[in-house]
Structures are given as structure tokens and as C-alpha cells.
Design an enzyme around this catalytic site. Structure first.
Site, mmCIF file in Angstrom:
data_model
loop_
_atom_site.group_PDB
_atom_site.id
_atom_site.type_symbol
_atom_site.label_atom_id
_atom_site.label_comp_id
_atom_site.label_asym_id
_atom_site.label_seq_id
_atom_site.Cartn_x
_atom_site.Cartn_y
_atom_site.Cartn_z
ATOM 1 N N LYS A 118 0.683 -1.055 0.058
ATOM 2 C CA LYS A 118 -0.132 -0.029 -0.119
ATOM 3 C C LYS A 118 0.723 1.384 -0.034
ATOM 4 O O LYS A 118 0.314 2.176 -0.106
ATOM 5 C CB LYS A 118 -0.943 -0.031 1.128
ATOM 6 C CG LYS A 118 -2.221 -1.013 1.054
ATOM 7 C CD LYS A 118 -2.926 -0.819 2.129
ATOM 8 C CE LYS A 118 -4.312 -1.804 1.854
ATOM 9 N NZ LYS A 118 -5.111 -1.808 3.026
ATOM 10 N N HIS A 139 -3.440 -12.504 0.464
ATOM 11 C CA HIS A 139 -4.246 -12.539 1.628
ATOM 12 C C HIS A 139 -5.499 -11.983 1.329
ATOM 13 O O HIS A 139 -6.462 -11.947 2.028
ATOM 14 C CB HIS A 139 -3.717 -11.856 2.699
ATOM 15 C CG HIS A 139 -3.445 -10.209 2.290
ATOM 16 N ND1 HIS A 139 -2.234 -9.901 1.600
ATOM 17 C CD2 HIS A 139 -4.129 -9.189 2.487
ATOM 18 C CE1 HIS A 139 -2.331 -8.593 1.396
ATOM 19 N NE2 HIS A 139 -3.330 -7.891 2.012
ATOM 20 N N HIS A 140 -5.716 -11.605 -0.197
ATOM 21 C CA HIS A 140 -7.245 -11.133 -0.651
ATOM 22 C C HIS A 140 -7.600 -12.195 -1.791
ATOM 23 O O HIS A 140 -8.817 -11.725 -2.377
ATOM 24 C CB HIS A 140 -7.060 -9.672 -1.352
ATOM 25 C CG HIS A 140 -6.619 -8.578 -0.317
ATOM 26 N ND1 HIS A 140 -7.674 -8.145 0.583
ATOM 27 C CD2 HIS A 140 -5.743 -7.840 -0.159
ATOM 28 C CE1 HIS A 140 -7.427 -7.089 1.394
ATOM 29 N NE2 HIS A 140 -6.119 -6.888 0.862
ATOM 30 N N ASP A 198 -7.441 -10.382 8.747
ATOM 31 C CA ASP A 198 -7.640 -9.098 8.229
ATOM 32 C C ASP A 198 -8.910 -8.734 7.934
ATOM 33 O O ASP A 198 -9.113 -7.259 8.391
ATOM 34 C CB ASP A 198 -6.889 -9.078 6.686
ATOM 35 C CG ASP A 198 -6.620 -7.737 6.008
ATOM 36 O OD1 ASP A 198 -6.320 -6.794 6.788
ATOM 37 O OD2 ASP A 198 -6.782 -7.728 4.896
#
Length: 312
Positions: A187, A236-237, A265
């Protein structure tokens, strides 16, 4: 004197030899003649050649055995050293050259192992420094938005506890905790105007956001200890039903550590205030996880997470 050629007479083929017999005064008093069968001579000659051939073969065999011994005690240690050099060139600094005995090659092998150990320690120190530096960047990124402050730390602790609850080894659970601390490092490449946008993201903005797992992997490749670490950042998405990003992985295609991070998350995001909504309470967030178990989340991970939350 003696015949130089075989003589053939009524008694057969022979070789003859003659010598005088002398008296005390040195006068020749008789002649001694000896006839030897040519067949007997040939047989003796064959025996001599056979013994010579056997001796030659024994000499060759001894030479081969000496060569094998030399190969085993000299060539093999050299091969082990070459294998060690190749392993180090591929990044395997844990490789050890096992050469026994004494001598210069043994000393060389010991020096090689010492060198590899020093390189391994230096690499670990460098990785630790880089890891701490990147972790500081993540905290700095989260500090810019009070809504996400402490998010990575909380996700890392949740993930560690869930991994242990699911029976993963402590070493692997610890690796997950380290990776989860950095799961959102990508990010850094997303403009703050998008990260802190209060309204709905448009398609272009979503495209930028969905690239952060890939960017994160590019940042961490130089220091990642293994593929599991990078999988946490990249996957992780991903969603259990295959509708996630960036690779559209499905079910068991998704690394288990990434699936654990995904649940943790999502829970922390739901239980934290956001610019576009207030935080969910614990019960509401858990109900959302259970509702999406089997679609967005791995059912077994959700069950383990709920057990951890209830314990705590």
C-alpha cells in the site's frame, strides 16, 4: 654348442645341446649330448607366457584398486566441495561439506563450512535489519490514517494464535506472524487520496488498490525467507470461491497461511472504525465471517478463528 633350429630325426622333433667332458688335466675325454623334445619346450614356453599374462592382469588389477582408493579419498572430497559451492551459489548457506579424516582437503572443507556459516549469519542480520525497516514503514503508513493504526500488529497476533489453534508448528506460526506484520506493505505505492477516500472507489482506483499484494511481493523478495512468507503478502485477498485477487486462486490453491491472514485481516477491518462506517462489534463481525465461510473464507480457518476469539 646347441641347435638353433628344431631338428627332426627318427625319434621326433628335438633341440640338442652338446658340451665337452674334461679330465683333471683339462683334456677332452668325452662329449655330453642332451636332446630335449620340442613339444616339451613349447609347453614350457606356453606356461611362461600364461604366467606372464597372469602377472600382467594382476598388475592392472592392483593399479585399478589403487586408482579407486585414490578416487575415493581425494576425488570424492573434491566433489563434495564443488557441490557445496553450487549450493551456496543458489543461496543455500545451510549446506555443510562433510569431509572426514585429516589433511589439506579436510582443512579446506572446514574453512568452507566456516565461511558458509559466517555468510548465513550476515544474511540473517541483514534480513532482520531490512525486516525492521520495512515494518517501520508499515507503521508509518498506518500512522497517516488513524482508522488503520495498529492494524498490522493486530492481524499478526490474531494470525499467530489461529495458526497454533489449527495445529501448525510453532516455527511456521511464527513465520506467519512476521509475514502478517507486512501483509499491506504494497500500500506504500497507493496514493493517500485513494487510501483515505471516504466515498466509493471508482474502477481505476480499485485497479490500483488491487495491485498492492503484487507490489508488496516485489518489495519483500530480497528478504523473504521462503515462499510461504511471500504467499501471505500476495494471496491474503484471494477468496475461497476463486473470486479474489490478484490471481483468482480457489480453495486449496491458496496457501494456508494466506487464508488465515485473510480471515484475521477481514475481522480487524470490520471491528475498526473506517471513514465510511463505524466499527462492528465482536458478535457482528463474527457473524459476517460465518456467513461468508465457504465463499470468501476457508471454513476451517473461520472455525479456528472463532474458537480463538471466544477463548480471548
Amino acid at each position: 654348442s646347441a641347435d638353433r633350429k628344431i631338428t627332426v630325426d627318427p625319434w621326433g622333433a628335438t633341440l640338442s645341446g652338446y658340451a665337452p667332458i674334461l679330465n683333471k688335466k683339462g683334456k677332452i675325454v668325452a662329449m655330453l649330448g642332451i636332446d630335449v623334445s620340442a613339444e616339451h619346450v613349447n609347453r614350457l614356453q606356453r606356461i611362461l607366457y600364461q604366467r606372464l599374462a597372469i602377472l600382467t592382469l594382476l598388475s592392472i588389477l592392483v593399479s585399478m584398486l589403487v586408482g579407486l582408493w585414490f578416487s575415493r579419498h581425494v576425488t570424492e572430497p573434491v566433489k563434495k566441495l564443488v557441490a557445496g559451492i553450487r549450493a551456496i551459489s543458489k543461496g543455500d548457506l545451510s549446506f555443510k561439506v562433510d569431509v572426514r579424516g585429516k589433511g589439506e582437503i579436510k582443512e579446506l572443507a572446514d574453512s568452507f563450512n566456516d565461511m558458509a556459516g559466517s555468510l548465513s549469519e550476515s544474511r540473517e542480520r541483514l534480513r532482520d535489519y531490512f525486516y525492521r525497516s520495512v515494518k517501520s514503514l508499515v507503521r508509518g503508513l498506518e500512522a497517516k490514517d488513524h482508522y488503520t493504526a495498529g492494524h498490522s500488529d493486530r492481524v499478526a497476533e490474531y494470525a499467530y494464535k489461529v495458526a497454533l489453534e489449527m495445529g501448525l508448528p510453532s516455527e511456521k506460526s511464527g513465520l506467519l506472524r512476521d509475514a502478517a506484520h507486512l501483509h499491506d506493505i504494497g500500500k506504500l505505492a497507493i496514493p493517500e487520496s485513494i487510501l483515505n477516500k471516504s466515498g466509493k472507489l471508482d474502477d481505476n482506483e480499485w485497479t490500483i488498490v488491487r495491485m498492492h499484494p503484487v507490489v508488496g511481493v516485489d518489495i519483500l523478495k530480497p528478504i523473504a525467507p521462503n515462499d510461504d512468507f511471500l504467499a501471505v503478502v500476495r494471496s491474503h485477498h484471494e477468496r475461497y470461491d476463486g473470486s479474489g485477487y490478484p490471481d483468482k486462486l480457489k480453495g486449496e490453491q491458496i496457501n494456508i497461511l494466506a487464508k488465515i491472514t485473510c480471515v484475521c485481516d477481514a475481522y480487524d477491518a470490520m471491528t475498526s472504525d473506517r471513514s465510511y462506517r463505524p466499527a462492528f462489534n465482536k458478535e457482528h463481525a463474527v457473524s459476517e465471517l460465518e456467513a461468508k465461510s465457504g465463499s470468501q473464507f476457508d471454513p476451517e480457518v473461520v472455525k479456528a478463528f472463532v474458537r480463538v476469539i471466544n477463548i480471548n
